[in-house]
Design an enzyme around this catalytic site. Structure first.
Site, short mmCIF file in Angstrom:
data_model
loop_
_atom_site.label_atom_id
_atom_site.label_comp_id
_atom_site.label_asym_id
_atom_site.label_seq_id
_atom_site.Cartn_x
_atom_site.Cartn_y
_atom_site.Cartn_z
N TYR A 153 38.92 38.68 45.34
CA TYR A 153 39.47 39.06 44.04
C TYR A 153 38.38 39.76 43.24
O TYR A 153 37.22 39.31 43.20
CB TYR A 153 39.94 37.82 43.28
CG TYR A 153 40.36 38.10 41.85
CD1 TYR A 153 41.68 38.38 41.53
CD2 TYR A 153 39.42 38.08 40.80
CE1 TYR A 153 42.07 38.63 40.22
CE2 TYR A 153 39.80 38.35 39.49
CZ TYR A 153 41.12 38.62 39.21
OH TYR A 153 41.50 38.88 37.92
N GLU A 241 42.51 45.15 37.74
CA GLU A 241 42.49 43.92 38.54
C GLU A 241 42.91 44.26 39.97
O GLU A 241 43.99 44.79 40.19
CB GLU A 241 43.44 42.89 37.94
CG GLU A 241 43.47 41.57 38.70
CD GLU A 241 44.48 40.60 38.11
OE1 GLU A 241 44.13 39.43 37.90
OE2 GLU A 241 45.63 41.03 37.85
#
Length: 431
Positions: A153, A241
């Site tokens: 991530y 993101e």
């Protein structure tokens, strides 16, 4: 005191419509509601990334089944992924009214892509996040399917506590980052970025190492991190993101899925980006409200709420509920209100056939109550208001506002405070 079911529903609506994540202290997450909300399809976000040199899967966009078939042939990939392009999540488990199950399909045969696209395009796809009747699919993305050996991530976002952007990363990708932060906070890594220097080489390499990339992959990941920051600046983003930022068996670092949030105040210099705004899946009332800088969420009741400030709006909904009424909406006027906004707000409220009364609850700090009063009287006369109207005003220029309303000759019920206003609004629909 716990929030009521009404205010909880409002919060859920606000989050679904507009929420943006900001990591403020160690790993806690807060929400920011922007002035309006830019909705981009997956392929549009990938195109922006591609233009900044970020590694994404090869892909094409198709509007017809024949275009999808040709795109699949041009890819010449070992495996192809076909994705219906709608803004709602849960596409993989969705169902089309054509009978096809799933809005995401994998195949090694280009001919199958054409057959699947024929059952997607022009049909409604229903998922857990769409309306009951689903959303019509007008576009599909045909992309190269890549195997992922490891998922991480990575995000860049604005953080008030750092007075600028920060990088947040974790070697645990492909899942909800908030769950990772709660269960294994030691696996969340954060780096503040100096807005004048940008992402330094040592910062990028350190983050890549923290994400678990090794050897040549570490250098490759560090390069992708710097490119993502370039994109962040280039499009005036508040958040980029990537989940997952993946590693392939062939030794590639690829951004497989991304979410980009934009600074709405930069619309004047990001015209190309904002021109891609897809409003077709938005509630038409919310879309119309956004044109006038109004935040609107429809609810199931019959008392319309006309308020300035999100907190006061939720409190108004709760007080109505407390006295036995049901709010029909959440409508926040915000701060710099003009008479035209008041008029347009009344148009939205009175167009709802469920509305049997309107409650105006204004606390004038920044807002001038006289402007609200003039807007109300104009709207009542021009729209020929036919439902009871209860008005509670307090704050800046309130005496002048009350004079305007009292001398208007209109059937407006004045209220001394919020509790009194809620009681009068509920009583008005019971007569």
């Amino acid at each position: 005191m716990a929030a009521s079911m009404v205010s909880q529903a409002v919060v859920r609506g606000l989050r679904a419509a507009s929420s943006k994540h900001l990591f403020l202290d160690k790993f806690k997450c807060a929400r920011l509601s922007p002035r309006r909300w830019l909705n981009l399809q997956e392929y549009q976000s990938k195109k922006l990334m591609q233009e900044s040199g970020v590694a994404v899967q090869r892909f094409y966009v198709a509007d017809t089944a024949s275009e999808a078939l040709q795109a699949a042939k041009r890819l010449n990939a070992k495996e192809i992924v076909l994705k219906a392009q709608i803004l709602a999540g849960g596409r993989g488990k969705g169902v089309f009214d054509s009978g096809l199950k799933g809005g995401v399909h994998l195949t090694k045969d280009p001919a199958v892509v054409g057959e699947l696209a024929n059952k997607m395009l022009g049909f409604n796809l229903t998922t857990k996040q769409t309306p009951k009747d689903g959303v019509k699919v007008k576009t599909v993305m045909v992309a190269e399917a890549l195997d992922i050996t490891r998922e991480t991530y990575f995000a860049i976002l604005m953080d008030r506590s750092c007075n600028g952007p920060v990088m947040v990363g974790s070697p645990q990708g492909g899942m909800d980052i908030e769950e990772v932060a709660a269960s294994t906070p030691e696996l969340i890594f954060k780096e503040a970025i100096d807005i004048f220097e940008g992402v330094r080489d040592d910062q990028a390499r350190r983050m890549a190492a923290n994400l678990g990339f090794k050897g040549p992959l570490e250098r490759q990941a560090a390069d992708q991190i710097k490119r993502l920051y370039d994109l962040f600046l280039k499009v005036d983003a508040t958040q980029v993101e990537v989940n997952p930022l993946g590693e392939t068996p062939e030794g590639q670092v690829v951004c497989f899925d991304a979410k980009i949030n934009f600074d709405d105040n930069a619309e004047f210099r990001q015209k190309a980006v904002f021109a891609m705004d897809d409003m077709t899946e938005s509630d038409p009332v919310e879309t119309e409200a956004a044109k006038w800088d109004l935040k609107y969420i429809g609810l199931d009741g019959n008392i319309a709420c006309f308020v300035n400030g999100a907190g006061l709006a939720m409190a108004t909904c709760d007080i109505i509920d407390l006295h036995g009424g049901k709010p029909a909406n959440f409508l926040d006027l915000g701060g710099g209100v003009k008479e035209r906004q008041v008029y347009e707000a009344f148009k939205l409220l009175t167009a709802d056939p469920k509305v049997e009364a309107i409650l105006v609850n204004i606390f004038g700090g920044i807002v001038n109550c006289a402007i609200i009063a003039n807007g109300i009287t104009k709207a009542c006369r021009e729209l020929e208001l036919k439902v009871p109207l209860v008005v509670r005003l307090e704050g800046t220029n309130v005496q002048e506002a009350k004079r305007i309303l009292s001398e208007s000759g209109l059937p407006i019920t004045a209220a001394e405070n919020l509790d009194d206003a809620a009681k009068k609004a509920v009583a008005a629909i019971r007569k």
